[in-house]
Write a protein that holds these residues in place. Structure first.
Motif, short mmCIF file in Angstrom:
data_model
loop_
_atom_site.label_atom_id
_atom_site.label_comp_id
_atom_site.label_asym_id
_atom_site.label_seq_id
_atom_site.Cartn_x
_atom_site.Cartn_y
_atom_site.Cartn_z
N PRO A 260 -4.65 11.16 3.84
CA PRO A 260 -5.02 10.29 2.71
C PRO A 260 -5.05 8.84 3.16
O PRO A 260 -4.35 8.45 4.09
N GLY A 261 -5.84 8.03 2.49
CA GLY A 261 -6.00 6.64 2.85
C GLY A 261 -4.68 5.88 2.96
O GLY A 261 -3.81 6.00 2.10
N SER A 262 -4.55 5.08 4.02
CA SER A 262 -3.32 4.34 4.26
C SER A 262 -3.54 3.34 5.38
O SER A 262 -4.46 3.48 6.19
N ASP A 263 -2.67 2.32 5.41
CA ASP A 263 -2.68 1.41 6.56
C ASP A 263 -1.54 1.74 7.51
O ASP A 263 -1.21 0.96 8.39
N GLU A 264 -0.93 2.92 7.33
CA GLU A 264 0.15 3.38 8.19
C GLU A 264 -0.42 4.22 9.33
O GLU A 264 -0.75 5.40 9.16
N GLY A 265 -0.55 3.60 10.49
CA GLY A 265 -1.15 4.29 11.64
C GLY A 265 -0.38 5.51 12.10
O GLY A 265 -0.95 6.41 12.73
N VAL A 266 0.92 5.59 11.76
CA VAL A 266 1.73 6.74 12.20
C VAL A 266 1.23 8.04 11.60
O VAL A 266 1.47 9.12 12.15
N LEU A 267 0.51 7.98 10.48
CA LEU A 267 -0.07 9.19 9.91
C LEU A 267 -1.12 9.77 10.86
O LEU A 267 -1.19 11.00 11.07
N CYS B 27 -1.32 15.28 6.36
CA CYS B 27 -0.43 14.29 6.98
C CYS B 27 -0.34 13.08 6.07
O CYS B 27 -1.28 12.29 5.97
N CYS B 28 0.79 12.95 5.39
CA CYS B 28 0.95 11.88 4.42
C CYS B 28 2.32 11.23 4.58
O CYS B 28 3.18 11.73 5.30
N GLN B 29 2.52 10.11 3.88
CA GLN B 29 3.82 9.46 3.89
C GLN B 29 4.84 10.35 3.19
O GLN B 29 4.54 10.97 2.17
N VAL C 153 2.13 20.57 3.99
CA VAL C 153 2.47 19.15 4.12
C VAL C 153 3.22 18.88 5.43
O VAL C 153 4.22 19.54 5.72
N SER C 154 2.69 17.94 6.20
CA SER C 154 3.36 17.49 7.42
C SER C 154 3.65 15.99 7.24
O SER C 154 2.85 15.13 7.60
N PRO C 155 4.79 15.67 6.64
CA PRO C 155 5.07 14.29 6.25
C PRO C 155 5.51 13.41 7.41
O PRO C 155 6.01 13.89 8.42
N VAL C 156 5.32 12.11 7.21
CA VAL C 156 5.74 11.13 8.19
C VAL C 156 6.60 10.09 7.47
O VAL C 156 6.20 9.57 6.42
N VAL C 157 7.74 9.79 8.01
CA VAL C 157 8.61 8.76 7.42
C VAL C 157 7.99 7.39 7.67
O VAL C 157 7.71 7.03 8.82
N THR C 158 7.77 6.64 6.61
CA THR C 158 7.23 5.29 6.70
C THR C 158 8.14 4.34 5.91
O THR C 158 8.87 4.78 5.02
N LYS C 159 8.06 3.08 6.27
CA LYS C 159 8.88 2.05 5.60
C LYS C 159 10.38 2.38 5.66
O LYS C 159 11.17 1.87 4.88
N GLU D 19 16.62 11.70 3.36
CA GLU D 19 18.05 11.49 3.58
C GLU D 19 18.56 10.16 3.06
O GLU D 19 19.76 10.02 2.76
N ASN D 20 17.67 9.14 2.97
CA ASN D 20 18.20 7.80 2.68
C ASN D 20 17.52 7.05 1.54
O ASN D 20 17.87 5.91 1.26
N TRP D 21 16.56 7.65 0.87
CA TRP D 21 15.76 6.89 -0.10
C TRP D 21 16.59 6.21 -1.18
O TRP D 21 16.24 5.12 -1.64
N TYR D 22 17.69 6.82 -1.56
CA TYR D 22 18.51 6.29 -2.65
C TYR D 22 19.51 5.23 -2.18
O TYR D 22 20.30 4.71 -2.97
N ARG D 23 19.45 4.88 -0.91
CA ARG D 23 20.38 3.88 -0.37
C ARG D 23 19.83 2.45 -0.42
O ARG D 23 20.52 1.52 -0.04
N SER D 24 18.59 2.29 -0.83
CA SER D 24 18.00 0.95 -0.91
C SER D 24 17.23 0.80 -2.21
O SER D 24 16.71 1.77 -2.77
N GLU D 25 17.14 -0.43 -2.69
CA GLU D 25 16.38 -0.70 -3.91
C GLU D 25 14.90 -0.35 -3.72
O GLU D 25 14.26 0.17 -4.63
N GLU D 26 14.37 -0.64 -2.53
CA GLU D 26 12.97 -0.34 -2.27
C GLU D 26 12.73 1.17 -2.26
O GLU D 26 11.73 1.66 -2.80
N GLY D 27 13.64 1.91 -1.66
CA GLY D 27 13.50 3.36 -1.64
C GLY D 27 13.55 3.94 -3.04
O GLY D 27 12.73 4.81 -3.40
N ILE D 28 14.49 3.49 -3.83
CA ILE D 28 14.61 3.96 -5.21
C ILE D 28 13.34 3.62 -5.99
O ILE D 28 12.79 4.46 -6.72
N ARG D 29 12.85 2.40 -5.81
CA ARG D 29 11.65 1.99 -6.54
C ARG D 29 10.44 2.84 -6.17
O ARG D 29 9.71 3.34 -7.05
#
Length: 200
Positions: free
Chosen positions: A26-33, A122-124, A146-152, A157-167
């Motif tokens: 899917p469209g993204s500016d994340e080259g790791v995908l 291949c998505c975030q 789905v073959s996901p890639v961790v971005t940002k 495991e950690n999404w709830y540990r930061s305000e950005e992850g929660i948002r």
């Protein structure tokens, strides 16, 4: 299971790759995908890769590397850098949001005469549920893996540990509820129509 586990299991999908007809990005500016898609291609999981995307509808322009005008151009560049053959990269450069990524990708595969039975997406990682729902809606006869890639830095495991992850994760939950009205209604209509036909 606590409330965090419920959100985690809903949003963060991951499947074991299988031999497939195509790999979607899917469209993204994340080259790791594209890096992940190239790895799967080189391992022989699919013969072609279809990156999709013009730019984000909200921004109206590609916000990644300024050397590229569209998401497709950028993802194509990364795929080539990773050693993917030119003729293995298909083109979709009109879509401006996730549903269009899936819909326009379906147009491309139909135009090529490809019957997609199994596909790798291949998505975030935090975008996995919504992206997979849209691609499944546009390829209802296919198995979408789905073959996901961790971005940002945001993972299951950690999404709830930061305000950005929660948002970001809770925004995805909201989008899954707010953006799928038409998709759900169409699916329900097809299911009911099929049921009525079987009863006649």
């Amino acid at each position: 299971m606590n409330v965090l586990d419920v959100f985690t299991e809903f949003i963060f999908l991951e499947d074991k790759p299988e031999r497939s007809d195509i790999i979607f990005i899917p469209g993204s500016d994340e080259g790791v995908l594209a890096v992940r898609a190239a790895e799967l291609w080189k391992e022989g999981y699919a013969p072609v890769i279809l990156p999709s995307g013009r730019y984000g509808k909200l921004t109206g322009r590609f916000t990644g590397d300024p050397a590229y005008g569209t998401e497709w151009e950028y993802l194509h560049h990364v795929l080539r850098e990773q050693g993917v053959a030119e003729d293995a990269i298909w083109r979709e450069d009109r879509a401006t949001f996730t549903y269009e990524n899936a819909l326009r990708s379906r147009e491309v595969t139909d135009a090529a005469g490809m019957s997609v039975r199994t596909a790798i997406l291949c998505c975030q990682a935090y975008h996995a549920r919504r992206a997979s729902l849209y691609y499944q809606a546009c390829f209802p006869e296919a198995k979408i893996l789905v073959s996901p890639v961790v971005t940002k830095g945001i993972s299951r495991e950690n999404w709830y540990r930061s305000e950005e992850g929660i948002r970001l994760v809770l925004t995805e939950v909201e989008h899954c509820g707010s953006q799928f009205g038409e998709v759900v209604r169409n699916a329900a209509e097809k299911k009911l129509t099929g049921r009525l036909q079987s009863e006649i």
